[in-house]
Design a protein around this motif. Structure first.
Motif, PDB file in Angstrom:
ATOM      1  N   SER A 196       4.988   3.162  -2.671  1.00 46.21           N
ATOM      2  CA  SER A 196       4.241   2.211  -1.956  1.00 46.21           C
ATOM      3  C   SER A 196       5.444   1.202  -1.103  1.00 46.21           C
ATOM      4  O   SER A 196       6.484   1.098  -1.390  1.00 46.21           O
ATOM      5  CB  SER A 196       3.228   1.370  -2.609  1.00 46.21           C
ATOM      6  OG  SER A 196       3.986   0.323  -3.757  1.00 46.21           O
TER       7      SER A 196
ATOM      8  N   GLU B 108      -5.485   2.973   4.488  1.00 50.99           N
ATOM      9  CA  GLU B 108      -5.398   1.449   4.315  1.00 50.99           C
ATOM     10  C   GLU B 108      -4.610   0.791   5.166  1.00 50.99           C
ATOM     11  O   GLU B 108      -5.059  -0.394   5.630  1.00 50.99           O
ATOM     12  CB  GLU B 108      -5.347   1.176   2.913  1.00 50.99           C
ATOM     13  CG  GLU B 108      -5.360  -0.166   2.400  1.00 50.99           C
ATOM     14  CD  GLU B 108      -5.008  -0.426   1.123  1.00 50.99           C
ATOM     15  OE1 GLU B 108      -5.643  -1.419   0.611  1.00 50.99           O
ATOM     16  OE2 GLU B 108      -4.134   0.193   0.483  1.00 50.99           O
TER      17      GLU B 108
ATOM     18  N   THR C  51       4.902   7.304   5.671  1.00 47.19           N
ATOM     19  CA  THR C  51       5.020   8.765   5.422  1.00 47.19           C
ATOM     20  C   THR C  51       6.316   8.928   5.311  1.00 47.19           C
ATOM     21  O   THR C  51       6.829   9.592   4.386  1.00 47.19           O
ATOM     22  CB  THR C  51       4.285   9.708   6.479  1.00 47.19           C
ATOM     23  OG1 THR C  51       3.016   9.221   6.468  1.00 47.19           O
ATOM     24  CG2 THR C  51       4.705  11.168   6.250  1.00 47.19           C
TER      25      THR C  51
ATOM     26  N   THR D 238       0.732  -1.163  -0.030  1.00 42.56           N
ATOM     27  CA  THR D 238      -0.051  -0.081   0.102  1.00 42.56           C
ATOM     28  C   THR D 238       0.730   1.385  -0.011  1.00 42.56           C
ATOM     29  O   THR D 238       1.981   1.148   0.380  1.00 42.56           O
ATOM     30  CB  THR D 238      -0.864   0.078   1.338  1.00 42.56           C
ATOM     31  OG1 THR D 238      -1.570   1.150   1.135  1.00 42.56           O
ATOM     32  CG2 THR D 238      -0.108   0.027   2.605  1.00 42.56           C
ATOM     33  N   GLY D 239       0.036   2.488  -0.394  1.00 45.09           N
ATOM     34  CA  GLY D 239       0.745   3.670  -0.287  1.00 45.09           C
ATOM     35  C   GLY D 239      -0.339   4.642   0.441  1.00 45.09           C
ATOM     36  O   GLY D 239      -0.072   5.813   0.384  1.00 45.09           O
ATOM     37  N   ASP D 240      -0.991   4.029   0.930  1.00 49.11           N
ATOM     38  CA  ASP D 240      -2.065   4.875   1.397  1.00 49.11           C
ATOM     39  C   ASP D 240      -2.391   4.767   2.980  1.00 49.11           C
ATOM     40  O   ASP D 240      -2.426   3.356   3.584  1.00 49.11           O
ATOM     41  CB  ASP D 240      -3.508   4.398   1.002  1.00 49.11           C
ATOM     42  CG  ASP D 240      -4.756   5.132   1.709  1.00 49.11           C
ATOM     43  OD1 ASP D 240      -5.545   4.791   2.661  1.00 49.11           O
ATOM     44  OD2 ASP D 240      -4.899   6.358   1.142  1.00 49.11           O
ATOM     45  N   GLU D 241      -2.064   5.770   3.677  1.00 50.79           N
ATOM     46  CA  GLU D 241      -1.891   5.543   5.075  1.00 50.79           C
ATOM     47  C   GLU D 241      -3.098   5.051   5.939  1.00 50.79           C
ATOM     48  O   GLU D 241      -3.202   4.163   6.607  1.00 50.79           O
ATOM     49  CB  GLU D 241      -1.997   7.078   5.677  1.00 50.79           C
ATOM     50  CG  GLU D 241      -0.603   7.499   6.149  1.00 50.79           C
ATOM     51  CD  GLU D 241      -0.435   8.795   6.722  1.00 50.79           C
ATOM     52  OE1 GLU D 241      -1.011   9.104   7.945  1.00 50.79           O
ATOM     53  OE2 GLU D 241       0.375   9.539   6.428  1.00 50.79           O
TER      54      GLU D 241
END
Length: 413
Positions: free
Chosen positions: A188, A134, A173, A129-132
């Motif tokens: 990601s 998620e 991050t 993932t690259g989404d905090e």
């Protein structure tokens, strides 16, 4: 009749030893540099050690033609950055090859675990993932400690141990948009459940799908400088150690799952309460080839020569257990300080240890030293060897006693 010729992609650092190993059987070695500029952490190699040096500028067709004109007998990677290019070149030239279908999985830490799982081998739970948000939700769901790391990092670079979803989000991050020492920008990460258990290394060389185990190592780790599992010691195991009965079959399953049929591989495995689990696999030689040759008589360098140039000899000998001549270990100092190094306070005491063999000082007095957080940050590395393993273990424990803040005299930056 021409001399045999091997092409090594990125034959830098320890893999430059391929020049001597292939040279010992009368073979020329061609260096292919996978990038126009040297990657960070790469030590240049004297070009006179190679019969030819080629630099890949991004035009794979032109590079293939240049390599083909040299009529090589083998193409193999030297370090991690050369794995995929070696796959392409060997495949295009019709040489012994692992093919390109699973090349990404052999480099990408998420894809390789998913491939292993898909082939029926138990594996760690993970997410890419690259989404905090998620990542937070996934960590909340599985609980416990999570390891966050780059998909294509190396040497422990960028690895974060996260005890909470907030820690995982912060790790993501901090890593996003960084460029790794292997040249890729991080967009990601892979997050994996923390595997509880001791970690081991199984090094192999394969030929036509037959995997020979060249050496197996146990690892000792400490928590230091914010890193939970920093490697400080690797001990060469006896080939009759009962733990190999679990480690070796698992390593072979992993190699088969990832299509590694030819050449060296470096498999990192944890023995968990639920059995062996893959940490990661690298489809190239390990970082300890010279030490293995000293301690055993031969290692991945020599076995790779047979796999590519003398396959009949490889198959005649494959499967026989290696014999450890004496107890042997690699170790490292771990700096807890930063500043300009004035001196190390206890190196002479270390050199007097009974099993001490050799030391490489990486950070010298007068140079800047920083806290050690990954494999390329050790201020010094050492080797130990003794007929009695108990003596060597005592000296390794003494090394840990001597290392620490009192070891380093520094001046502030």
């Amino acid at each position: 009749m021409k001399n045999p010729r091997a092409v090594v992609v990125d034959a830098f650092n320890t893999s430059s030893g391929f020049t001597d190993a292939f040279g010992a059987v009368g073979a020329d070695v061609v260096q292919v540099q996978s990038t126009p500029e040297l990657l960070p952490g790469v030590t240049p190699v004297d070009p006179s050690r190679f019969s030819h040096t080629l630099v890949h500028d991004g035009d794979i067709d032109a590079l293939t033609d240049r390599v083909a004109s040299l009529r090589p007998d083998a193409v193999l990677p030297g370090r991690e950055s050369g794995v995929e290019l070696a796959d392409v070149l060997s495949d295009r030239l019709g040489l012994r090859s692992n093919g390109t279908k699973l090349s990404r999985a052999r480099r990408d830490k998420y894809l390789q675990i998913e491939r292993v799982r898909a082939q029926g081998v138990p594996a760690a739970r993970q997410i890419r993932t690259g989404d905090e948000a998620e990542l937070r939700a996934w960590h909340e769901d599985i609980g416990g400690t999570v390891v966050v790391k780059p998909l294509r990092g190396g040497g422990g670079e960028g690895v974060r141990f996260c005890d909470s979803p907030a820690d995982s989000a912060a790790a993501l991050t901090s890593l996003l948009h960084q460029v790794t020492t292997l040249g890729g920008q991080i967009d990601s990460v892979v997050a994996q459940e923390y595997l509880v258990g001791a970690e081991y290394i199984v090094n192999t060389v394969s030929c036509d799908g037959v995997h020979d185990v060249t050496d197996v190592w146990s690892t000792d780790r400490i928590t230091a400088n914010g890193v939970r599992d920093l490697v400080v010691t690797q001990v060469l195991m006896r080939s009759d150690d009962h733990l190999l009965l679990e480690l070796v079959p698992h390593a072979r399953q992993v190699l088969d799952a990832l299509g590694i049929r030819h050449g060296p591989a470096h498999v990192e495995i944890k023995l968990t309460p639920d059995g062996p689990r893959l940490v990661e696999v690298n489809a190239r030689m390990s970082g300890l080839p010279y030490y293995v040759a000293d301690a055993i008589g031969e290692g991945q360098l020599e076995w790779s020569v047979d796999a590519y140039l003398r396959p009949e000899r490889f198959h005649e000998r494959a499967g026989a257990p290696y014999t450890r001549r004496s107890a042997f270990a690699w170790a490292a100092l771990v700096s807890p300080v930063s500043g300009r190094l004035v001196r190390y306070r206890a190196l002479d005491e270390i050199r007097r240890l009974e099993s001490f063999r050799d030391m490489t000082v990486v950070v010298r007095p007068g140079e800047r030293i920083v806290p050690t957080t990954w494999d390329l940050g050790y201020p010094a590395t050492l080797t130990f060897s003794h007929a009695e393993e108990a003596i060597m273990r005592r000296d390794l424990n003494t090394l840990r006693f001597l290392d620490g803040e009192a070891m380093y005299e520094v001046e502030p930056d």
